[in-house]
Design a protein around this motif. Structure first.
Motif, PDB file in Angstrom:
ATOM      1  N   GLY A 506     -33.085   9.068   2.300  1.00 47.41           N
ATOM      2  CA  GLY A 506     -32.621  10.356   2.818  1.00 47.41           C
ATOM      3  C   GLY A 506     -33.314  11.547   2.181  1.00 47.41           C
ATOM      4  O   GLY A 506     -34.377  11.437   1.565  1.00 47.41           O
ATOM      5  N   VAL A 507     -32.654  12.712   2.268  1.00 43.49           N
ATOM      6  CA  VAL A 507     -33.252  13.990   1.860  1.00 43.49           C
ATOM      7  C   VAL A 507     -33.281  14.148   0.349  1.00 43.49           C
ATOM      8  O   VAL A 507     -34.046  14.954  -0.179  1.00 43.49           O
ATOM      9  CB  VAL A 507     -32.479  15.162   2.488  1.00 43.49           C
ATOM     10  CG1 VAL A 507     -32.580  15.109   4.004  1.00 43.49           C
ATOM     11  CG2 VAL A 507     -30.998  15.127   2.053  1.00 43.49           C
ATOM     12  N   GLY A 508     -32.457  13.389  -0.379  1.00 49.94           N
ATOM     13  CA  GLY A 508     -32.424  13.512  -1.822  1.00 49.94           C
ATOM     14  C   GLY A 508     -31.853  14.860  -2.263  1.00 49.94           C
ATOM     15  O   GLY A 508     -31.399  15.675  -1.447  1.00 49.94           O
ATOM     16  N   PHE A 509     -31.942  15.132  -3.581  1.00 48.46           N
ATOM     17  CA  PHE A 509     -31.464  16.416  -4.097  1.00 48.46           C
ATOM     18  C   PHE A 509     -32.042  16.627  -5.483  1.00 48.46           C
ATOM     19  O   PHE A 509     -32.576  15.695  -6.106  1.00 48.46           O
ATOM     20  CB  PHE A 509     -29.930  16.464  -4.122  1.00 48.46           C
ATOM     21  CG  PHE A 509     -29.293  15.400  -4.969  1.00 48.46           C
ATOM     22  CD1 PHE A 509     -28.963  15.647  -6.299  1.00 48.46           C
ATOM     23  CD2 PHE A 509     -29.019  14.136  -4.435  1.00 48.46           C
ATOM     24  CE1 PHE A 509     -28.375  14.672  -7.074  1.00 48.46           C
ATOM     25  CE2 PHE A 509     -28.424  13.169  -5.209  1.00 48.46           C
ATOM     26  CZ  PHE A 509     -28.102  13.434  -6.526  1.00 48.46           C
ATOM     27  N   ASP A 510     -31.917  17.874  -5.944  1.00 48.08           N
ATOM     28  CA  ASP A 510     -32.435  18.219  -7.273  1.00 48.08           C
ATOM     29  C   ASP A 510     -31.322  17.948  -8.292  1.00 48.08           C
ATOM     30  O   ASP A 510     -30.336  18.688  -8.351  1.00 48.08           O
ATOM     31  CB  ASP A 510     -32.874  19.682  -7.292  1.00 48.08           C
ATOM     32  CG  ASP A 510     -33.527  20.040  -8.638  1.00 48.08           C
ATOM     33  OD1 ASP A 510     -33.589  19.158  -9.519  1.00 48.08           O
ATOM     34  OD2 ASP A 510     -33.959  21.185  -8.795  1.00 48.08           O
ATOM     35  N   LEU A 511     -31.475  16.888  -9.081  1.00 43.51           N
ATOM     36  CA  LEU A 511     -30.427  16.476 -10.011  1.00 43.51           C
ATOM     37  C   LEU A 511     -30.188  17.512 -11.094  1.00 43.51           C
ATOM     38  O   LEU A 511     -29.063  17.696 -11.566  1.00 43.51           O
ATOM     39  CB  LEU A 511     -30.809  15.125 -10.653  1.00 43.51           C
ATOM     40  CG  LEU A 511     -29.729  14.435 -11.496  1.00 43.51           C
ATOM     41  CD1 LEU A 511     -28.504  14.113 -10.645  1.00 43.51           C
ATOM     42  CD2 LEU A 511     -30.276  13.139 -12.117  1.00 43.51           C
ATOM     43  N   ALA A 512     -31.247  18.277 -11.444  1.00 41.96           N
ATOM     44  CA  ALA A 512     -31.105  19.265 -12.516  1.00 41.96           C
ATOM     45  C   ALA A 512     -30.322  20.489 -12.063  1.00 41.96           C
ATOM     46  O   ALA A 512     -29.590  21.104 -12.847  1.00 41.96           O
ATOM     47  CB  ALA A 512     -32.490  19.669 -13.033  1.00 41.96           C
ATOM     48  N   SER A 513     -30.502  20.870 -10.793  1.00 38.49           N
ATOM     49  CA  SER A 513     -29.873  22.111 -10.319  1.00 38.49           C
ATOM     50  C   SER A 513     -28.506  21.881  -9.696  1.00 38.49           C
ATOM     51  O   SER A 513     -27.724  22.815  -9.568  1.00 38.49           O
ATOM     52  CB  SER A 513     -30.791  22.798  -9.285  1.00 38.49           C
ATOM     53  OG  SER A 513     -30.984  21.945  -8.169  1.00 38.49           O
ATOM     54  N   VAL A 514     -28.228  20.604  -9.306  1.00 42.41           N
ATOM     55  CA  VAL A 514     -26.957  20.364  -8.634  1.00 42.41           C
ATOM     56  C   VAL A 514     -25.824  20.419  -9.662  1.00 42.41           C
ATOM     57  O   VAL A 514     -25.984  20.002 -10.813  1.00 42.41           O
ATOM     58  CB  VAL A 514     -26.966  18.991  -7.914  1.00 42.41           C
ATOM     59  CG1 VAL A 514     -26.917  17.859  -8.925  1.00 42.41           C
ATOM     60  CG2 VAL A 514     -25.765  18.889  -6.978  1.00 42.41           C
ATOM     61  N   GLN A 515     -24.708  20.955  -9.255  1.00 37.38           N
ATOM     62  CA  GLN A 515     -23.543  21.028 -10.144  1.00 37.38           C
ATOM     63  C   GLN A 515     -22.838  19.673 -10.160  1.00 37.38           C
ATOM     64  O   GLN A 515     -22.495  19.126  -9.122  1.00 37.38           O
ATOM     65  CB  GLN A 515     -22.579  22.119  -9.655  1.00 37.38           C
ATOM     66  CG  GLN A 515     -21.375  22.285 -10.584  1.00 37.38           C
ATOM     67  CD  GLN A 515     -20.457  23.409 -10.102  1.00 37.38           C
ATOM     68  OE1 GLN A 515     -20.761  24.079  -9.107  1.00 37.38           O
ATOM     69  NE2 GLN A 515     -19.366  23.602 -10.822  1.00 37.38           N
ATOM     70  N   ARG A 516     -22.685  19.092 -11.374  1.00 40.00           N
ATOM     71  CA  ARG A 516     -22.065  17.764 -11.475  1.00 40.00           C
ATOM     72  C   ARG A 516     -20.578  17.892 -11.202  1.00 40.00           C
ATOM     73  O   ARG A 516     -19.839  18.498 -11.957  1.00 40.00           O
ATOM     74  CB  ARG A 516     -22.275  17.163 -12.866  1.00 40.00           C
ATOM     75  CG  ARG A 516     -23.749  16.935 -13.211  1.00 40.00           C
ATOM     76  CD  ARG A 516     -23.917  16.361 -14.597  1.00 40.00           C
ATOM     77  NE  ARG A 516     -23.403  15.009 -14.690  1.00 40.00           N
ATOM     78  CZ  ARG A 516     -24.126  13.903 -14.423  1.00 40.00           C
ATOM     79  NH1 ARG A 516     -25.389  14.034 -14.005  1.00 40.00           N
ATOM     80  NH2 ARG A 516     -23.598  12.706 -14.541  1.00 40.00           N
ATOM     81  N   GLY A 517     -20.195  17.313 -10.078  1.00 42.28           N
ATOM     82  CA  GLY A 517     -18.791  17.355  -9.702  1.00 42.28           C
ATOM     83  C   GLY A 517     -18.084  16.061 -10.061  1.00 42.28           C
ATOM     84  O   GLY A 517     -18.564  15.243 -10.849  1.00 42.28           O
ATOM     85  N   ASN A 518     -16.925  15.870  -9.425  1.00 45.29           N
ATOM     86  CA  ASN A 518     -16.130  14.672  -9.714  1.00 45.29           C
ATOM     87  C   ASN A 518     -16.852  13.403  -9.311  1.00 45.29           C
ATOM     88  O   ASN A 518     -16.685  12.345  -9.928  1.00 45.29           O
ATOM     89  CB  ASN A 518     -14.779  14.742  -9.003  1.00 45.29           C
ATOM     90  CG  ASN A 518     -13.876  15.807  -9.631  1.00 45.29           C
ATOM     91  OD1 ASN A 518     -14.042  16.110 -10.814  1.00 45.29           O
ATOM     92  ND2 ASN A 518     -12.974  16.351  -8.854  1.00 45.29           N
ATOM     93  N   GLY A 519     -17.699  13.467  -8.254  1.00 42.47           N
ATOM     94  CA  GLY A 519     -18.391  12.260  -7.763  1.00 42.47           C
ATOM     95  C   GLY A 519     -19.310  11.666  -8.807  1.00 42.47           C
ATOM     96  O   GLY A 519     -19.182  10.496  -9.179  1.00 42.47           O
ATOM     97  N   LEU A 520     -20.278  12.481  -9.334  1.00 39.69           N
ATOM     98  CA  LEU A 520     -21.210  11.973 -10.335  1.00 39.69           C
ATOM     99  C   LEU A 520     -20.494  11.625 -11.631  1.00 39.69           C
ATOM    100  O   LEU A 520     -20.818  10.633 -12.295  1.00 39.69           O
ATOM    101  CB  LEU A 520     -22.304  13.003 -10.597  1.00 39.69           C
ATOM    102  CG  LEU A 520     -23.265  13.285  -9.424  1.00 39.69           C
ATOM    103  CD1 LEU A 520     -24.272  14.351  -9.807  1.00 39.69           C
ATOM    104  CD2 LEU A 520     -23.985  12.012  -9.008  1.00 39.69           C
ATOM    105  N   ASN A 521     -19.545  12.452 -12.015  1.00 33.88           N
ATOM    106  CA  ASN A 521     -18.797  12.164 -13.239  1.00 33.88           C
ATOM    107  C   ASN A 521     -18.003  10.857 -13.130  1.00 33.88           C
ATOM    108  O   ASN A 521     -17.893  10.086 -14.086  1.00 33.88           O
ATOM    109  CB  ASN A 521     -17.855  13.310 -13.580  1.00 33.88           C
ATOM    110  CG  ASN A 521     -18.617  14.537 -14.077  1.00 33.88           C
ATOM    111  OD1 ASN A 521     -19.724  14.402 -14.614  1.00 33.88           O
ATOM    112  ND2 ASN A 521     -18.048  15.714 -13.885  1.00 33.88           N
TER     113      ASN A 521
END
Length: 551
Positions: A506-521
């Motif tokens: 898919g489109v992917g995302f910038d891991l550094a700029s994205v705000q870590r929400g409940n999903g990644l945590n």
């Protein structure tokens, strides 16, 4: 045969024809058998005829004893039985006696005392010293003396002394083997015959000696495992320590008996093990092998031919233990076993605590996930009732909420199922979740599982968190990645550890700029709980790769 006065002779047939009665003066011969009258026999296998002083003819058959009173011409038949037995004694060989006491020689049983009515009174047998029960003739010399011939000597039983004496060829007999019908008393002489001739015994000069044997130890031999033999000849030895490398102890003994040392026999017992005596015949040693460490009292007695026994001599043997049989070694083993059991107890307690934690987490998930979903269903139900004009919208949201609750409950049930705890079961459960969603979004789902990992068992906590991590990662890809393909791969790393990769194009995302929400945590937290590391590789336009590996 037997003779009644000077006019009648009774002759027993050896070929089962009965009894021939020859009346000498009349020169008349008659036959008494199992069909004659009024006198009739019950058994034609006759071994002995004996006429007593009361003019009663005793007919000794194999299985029946008959009494023919010649005065009244009446016959009585007796089944001789031992007390407490229903079976008749058989192979009755001979009878003797006076008055109301009769003595039967019963082959294989002993000398049986009966009264004139055939009632059992007493038995003289092996326990009284008769060493061979192959008995043939029996003679009642007086009220106190019985003499019996056998396959192994002449036995004389003195009733007054309650002692039995045995005589054999070494005492002057022609042989120790007699014939079953050869024997008679004439005057003060007893004539008994068999192999190699016959013996005449002068009953007036028959002597009985009462010498009691004496027993002594005359040597102890200890054989070690290396073949070395230790020997001691201390006649007065009463106690001995046996080293722990001894494999055999030989106890040698002897008896002092001037009347005939060759007639001695010996018995022994180990009091600490058994109460009964073991007969070693004329063997003068005992070998002890395989006794456990401890103290043992060995008793030995000597017997003469009349079964007079010596005073027991006692030897105490103290078998010393090997190192692994000592109390301190056994104590260490016991402590080790207790430590192992305590460790197993602690391990089981830890498992129970972990299971309790899993249940608490599942209860928390049910409360947070299913509870909030059902609460939403309740809200939308109330709105549908209050605002019927928007029923379609509310019902759609109700449907989604109920469907989510059903899926959540099924997931919980699957996690708790002990029969589905392998990697293969985990992949199967993921497919049930992802296939409908991928098909609806026109996404191709691909899976790849290393065959060596398919049957790998998963712990409950590991199974639950891996499922939730993979489910959330796949769900995020479907929602946000705009991907056309999804891949799930389970393989072994270079360090032979289990790895799980979830990848989309898919489109992917910038891991550094994205705000870590409940999903990644949540992904990070669940991976840490089961000691997995999680790595997320993504960039705008490059898709997303999530790798889980066992720490």
């Amino acid at each position: 045969s037997a003779q009644y006065g000077d006019s009648v002779v009774f002759l027993a047939s050896q070929n089962k024809k009965g009894i021939y009665v020859w009346r000498i003066k009349e020169k008349v011969l008659s036959v008494i058998n199992d069909s004659s009258s009024p006198v009739r026999l019950k058994d034609l296998r006759i071994n002995r005829l004996f006429l007593d002083q009361d003019n009663v003819l005793w007919i000794v058959c194999d299985d029946i004893l008959s009494k023919w009173d010649l005065t009244t011409n009446k016959v009585s038949h007796f089944d001789i039985r031992m007390p407490g037995s229903t079976a008749n004694l058989h192979i009755l060989m001979d009878i003797a006696g006076t008055g109301n006491r009769k003595w039967l020689a019963v082959y294989g049983v002993g000398i049986v005392e009966i009264d004139n009515d055939g009632n059992f009174k007493r038995l003289i047998s092996s326990r009284d010293g008769i060493t061979n029960l192959g008995l043939y003739k029996v003679f009642n010399v007086s009220d106190s003396l019985l003499i019996a011939t056998s396959n192994d000597g002449l036995f004389i039983y003195n009733e007054n002394q309650r002692k039995l004496f045995r005589y054999a060829s070494e005492d002057g007999l022609h042989s120790a083997n007699f014939e079953e019908t050869s024997g008679a008393i004439f005057g003060s002489y007893l004539f008994v015959g068999g192999i190699h001739g016959f013996t005449r015994v002068n009953l007036d000069k028959l002597l009985f000696h009462y010498e009691v044997p004496v027993c002594y130890f005359n040597g102890i031999r200890l054989k070690r495992s290396d073949g070395v033999v230790l020997d001691t000849t201390n006649l007065f030895l009463r106690s001995l320590e046996v080293p722990n490398d001894v494999v055999q102890v030989s106890i040698h003994f002897t008896g002092l008996y001037l009347s005939g040392p060759e007639k001695l026999s010996f018995r022994y017992r180990i009091k600490n093990i058994e109460s009964g005596w073991i007969d070693v015949k004329n063997k003068t040693f005992v070998d002890l092998i395989g006794l456990y460490p401890g103290t043992y009292d060995i008793e030995i007695v000597a017997y003469n031919e009349n079964m007079d026994k010596s005073r027991p001599i006692v030897l105490t043997l103290i078998f010393l233990p090997k190192w692994y049989q000592t109390w301190w070694f056994r104590s260490m083993v016991a402590l080790l076993l207790m430590g192992i059991l305590y460790g197993l107890y602690r391990l089981r307690l830890s498992q129970i605590r972990k299971e309790q934690q899993i249940r608490q987490r599942i209860a928390s998930d049910l409360h947070d996930d299913i509870g909030s979903t059902l609460n939403s269903v309740k809200v939308f139900t109330n709105l549908a009732i209050m605002k019927p004009e928007n029923n379609i919208s509310y019902l759609e949201q109700l449907k989604e909420g109920v469907q989510g609750a059903i899926v959540g409950v099924r997931d919980m049930v699957w996690v708790l199922d002990d029969k589905q705890d392998t990697v293969d079961h985990l992949v199967g459960r993921i497919e049930l979740f992802i296939n409908p969603l991928a098909t609806a979004q026109h996404i191709v789902f691909e899976k790849s599982v290393d065959a060596t990992l398919a049957d790998r068992m998963l712990r409950k906590e590991e199974k639950r968190n891996l499922y939730l991590i993979i489910k959330e990662a796949l769900n995020n890809s479907i929602k946000y990645s705009s991907a056309s393909t999804l891949q799930l791969r389970i393989y072994k790393s270079s360090h032979d550890k289990c790895c799980i990769a979830i990848q989309d194009n898919g489109v992917g995302f910038d891991l550094a700029s994205v705000q870590r929400g409940n999903g990644l945590n949540n992904l990070q937290f669940r991976a840490q709980q089961i000691r997995y590391s999680i790595v997320i590789n993504t960039a705008p336009g490059k898709g997303t790769l999530i790798v889980l590996s066992k720490s």
